[in-house]
Design a protein around this motif. Sequence first.
Motif, short mmCIF file in Angstrom:
data_model
loop_
_atom_site.label_atom_id
_atom_site.label_comp_id
_atom_site.label_asym_id
_atom_site.label_seq_id
_atom_site.Cartn_x
_atom_site.Cartn_y
_atom_site.Cartn_z
N VAL A 168 0.74 -1.29 0.03
CA VAL A 168 0.17 -0.12 -0.16
C VAL A 168 0.70 1.15 0.08
CG1 VAL A 168 -1.79 1.32 1.19
CG2 VAL A 168 -1.95 -1.21 1.19
N LEU A 169 1.63 1.40 0.91
CA LEU A 169 2.83 2.26 0.93
C LEU A 169 3.56 2.62 -0.31
CD1 LEU A 169 4.52 4.41 2.84
CD2 LEU A 169 6.23 2.31 2.91
N ARG A 170 3.91 1.70 -1.03
CA ARG A 170 4.63 1.66 -2.23
C ARG A 170 3.81 2.32 -3.49
NH1 ARG A 170 5.84 -3.08 -3.16
NH2 ARG A 170 7.87 -3.33 -2.31
N LYS A 171 2.43 1.85 -3.44
CA LYS A 171 1.36 2.64 -4.33
C LYS A 171 1.28 3.83 -3.96
CE LYS A 171 -1.95 2.34 -7.38
NZ LYS A 171 -1.59 2.56 -8.69
N LEU A 172 0.93 4.10 -2.81
CA LEU A 172 0.45 5.71 -2.44
C LEU A 172 1.69 6.64 -2.71
CD1 LEU A 172 -1.55 5.28 0.77
CD2 LEU A 172 -2.42 5.40 -1.50
N LYS A 173 2.95 6.06 -2.26
CA LYS A 173 3.95 7.37 -2.31
C LYS A 173 4.62 7.17 -3.91
CE LYS A 173 4.51 8.41 1.71
NZ LYS A 173 4.59 9.82 2.15
N SER A 174 3.75 6.23 -4.88
CA SER A 174 4.40 6.53 -6.37
C SER A 174 3.22 7.41 -6.97
CB SER A 174 4.52 5.06 -6.71
OG SER A 174 3.11 4.50 -6.82
N GLU A 175 2.12 7.66 -6.55
CA GLU A 175 1.12 8.29 -7.08
C GLU A 175 1.22 9.78 -6.81
OE1 GLU A 175 -1.54 7.22 -9.18
OE2 GLU A 175 -0.64 5.24 -9.23
N GLU A 176 1.25 10.47 -7.80
CA GLU A 176 1.52 12.04 -7.57
C GLU A 176 0.31 12.52 -6.69
OE1 GLU A 176 3.59 15.08 -7.67
OE2 GLU A 176 4.16 13.32 -9.07
N SER A 177 -0.82 12.36 -6.61
CA SER A 177 -2.12 12.85 -5.87
C SER A 177 -1.92 12.18 -4.63
CB SER A 177 -3.45 12.16 -6.54
OG SER A 177 -3.37 10.77 -6.61
N THR A 178 -1.30 11.32 -4.26
CA THR A 178 -1.12 10.85 -2.65
C THR A 178 0.22 10.65 -1.91
OG1 THR A 178 -1.06 8.38 -3.57
CG2 THR A 178 -3.02 8.96 -3.19
N LYS A 179 0.95 11.14 -2.76
CA LYS A 179 2.55 10.97 -2.30
C LYS A 179 2.57 11.83 -0.98
CE LYS A 179 5.69 13.05 -5.21
NZ LYS A 179 6.57 12.90 -6.36
#
Lengths: 145, 485
Positions: free
Chosen positions: A79-90
């Motif tokens: 989950v962390l990897r996904k969120l930190k890789s998205e511009e909108s959620t990082k």
Amino acid sequence: MKEHEAVEILLVEDSDADAEMIVRSLRKGNLVNQVFRVHDGVEALEFIFRQGEYRERRGGNPKLILLDVKMTRLGGIDVLRKLKSEESTKVIPIVMLTSSAEDRDIQESYHLGVNSYLVKPVNFSEFTNVVAQVGLYWAVMNRMP
Amino acid sequence: MPTDASLLEAPARRGYAAGLGPGAKPGFASVEVKVLAGFIVAVSLMVLGGGVTYSTSVEFADSVEWVAHTQEVRATLADLYSSLAGAELAQRDYLLTVDQKRRGDYERLVGVVENQLAAVGSLTSDNPTQRENVSTLRPAVAKSLRAMAGVLTAYDHFGLEAARALIATGSRAASDGMPDVLAQIERMDHLEVRLLGERQAISARHRQITLLSLLCTLGIGAALLVWLFRGVRREMRGREKLERQLQRKAEQLEVSNKELESFSYSISHDLRAPLRAIDGFALMVLEDYTDRLDEEGRRYLTVIRENSRRMGALIDDLLSFSRLGRQPVAKSQVDMEVLMREVLNEALRDYQKAPPTVEIKPLPRAYADRALLRQVWVNLISNALKYCRKSDQPTITVSGSQTDTESVYVISDNGVGFNMAYADKLFGVFQRLHRADECEGTGVGLAIVDRIVSRHGGRVWADGKLDRGATFSFALPRGDQHEGT
């Protein structure tokens, strides 16, 4: 879905007991009305990206995500990897909560850009203080861009 | 309860790296002994064979010399006779031709005859029969020389006719001595021919013996070397096989070790979650329902929380114990005295009762992982503080010493001590010699000490007597020679 609008802390935790204790601790820091709990990584991503059950969710990103590391279906690191890789959620502050600290997990989390990594103490009083302070700091005091 | 003096006195020692220690060596040593013995036997046999060959070859050379000697005697005898005949021929030529050169030849050959007669005498002096023969030959030769000289004297004074008459008389009566000389020389030669036959036979036998001895020596040497080579090759193959097996075992062991560690890690991890819930919900009851609980109910919940706290500590210790096996050891020079004082001060700061008397003697430096050694001191010091608590005048002594190979560190207390009969249980995980409600602690601390010290290639041991205090010691390999490696 009214409760979603006010969400400031997203709690991702598969253990009901832990979730209840965390909510209780946050309540002590007067943050309970702003907490929403999901049960694993898949549900967390659905919540944040407004998919599946949360298609209709309104409101913006949570101010803080408390993320358990070991969960069924999808774990906290993914989950962390996904969120930190998205511009909108990082920029969302993410605090990992885990039962025991494994060096590999800590290193990977920081590599992925986690904001804090906490080991849940067995002693509940200690646990309460830690969680309340973390909630207070990241959800209330911290200023985001 | 065993009170055997030897049990009480014998320190509990735990050796490490047992697989690499002296215990693993006998197999290799015996191979070396075998190879060495094989070489010694081979070399001895070859030296022995060489000695025999040398002595037989010396005998062979002797016998060859004897053969040559016999042939020399025969040649000298033949020369003697031919010189004597030559002298007579020269004399007769002179009588017929009055050639002074022939007379000179005659006189020279007479001298040669005398020399050769002397040579025959000295060459045959070793043989009694020939010595006797020479003593018969000598007057015969002299007689014949005298006869020749007589003929010449007659010629010089009375002319050729007188000389001829004298020659005729001499040969008719055989008084000129020549037949005697010939007969005697032939007798001597026959004897020498017989000797020659015997000596040639001896020489041939010696030659065969020498050859045989040489072949035997070479054969034995070659056979031994082949045997040795095969033996060594067999040993080497056996050893290679053993090494491969050992390698496989080590790999299997490593795999199962890793599995075990990750197993204990995840078990510990999973145990923490329910424990947290037990403590948390017990506290919730205490907080939310405190007015509905009586004193006993609250006490029960406190006991639940106390025990969950203890189990948490146990799991934490177990986790750090499991982590120790995987963590790499990062060695550097460590000032043990500074480190120990640091740990001691921290421990005394949290110490609730009147502080004990602490005596610190100089400690040698160590070449080790500072963080791990810190854990060793934390555990040993907390152990000493824990068990000396019951003493009236608690005292802790820390000291150190150094041998050629090790730095030794010792910490003693005057607390409850332990029975040496159980000393080997001290360093096991969850092994406790005191009940949990008697003394706090999880039973993992000394196992952690043990593991850290053994990961440094050191050893740890304990001495103690019941109610007379305990002494824990650990030794680390000296780092001076390892610096920079």
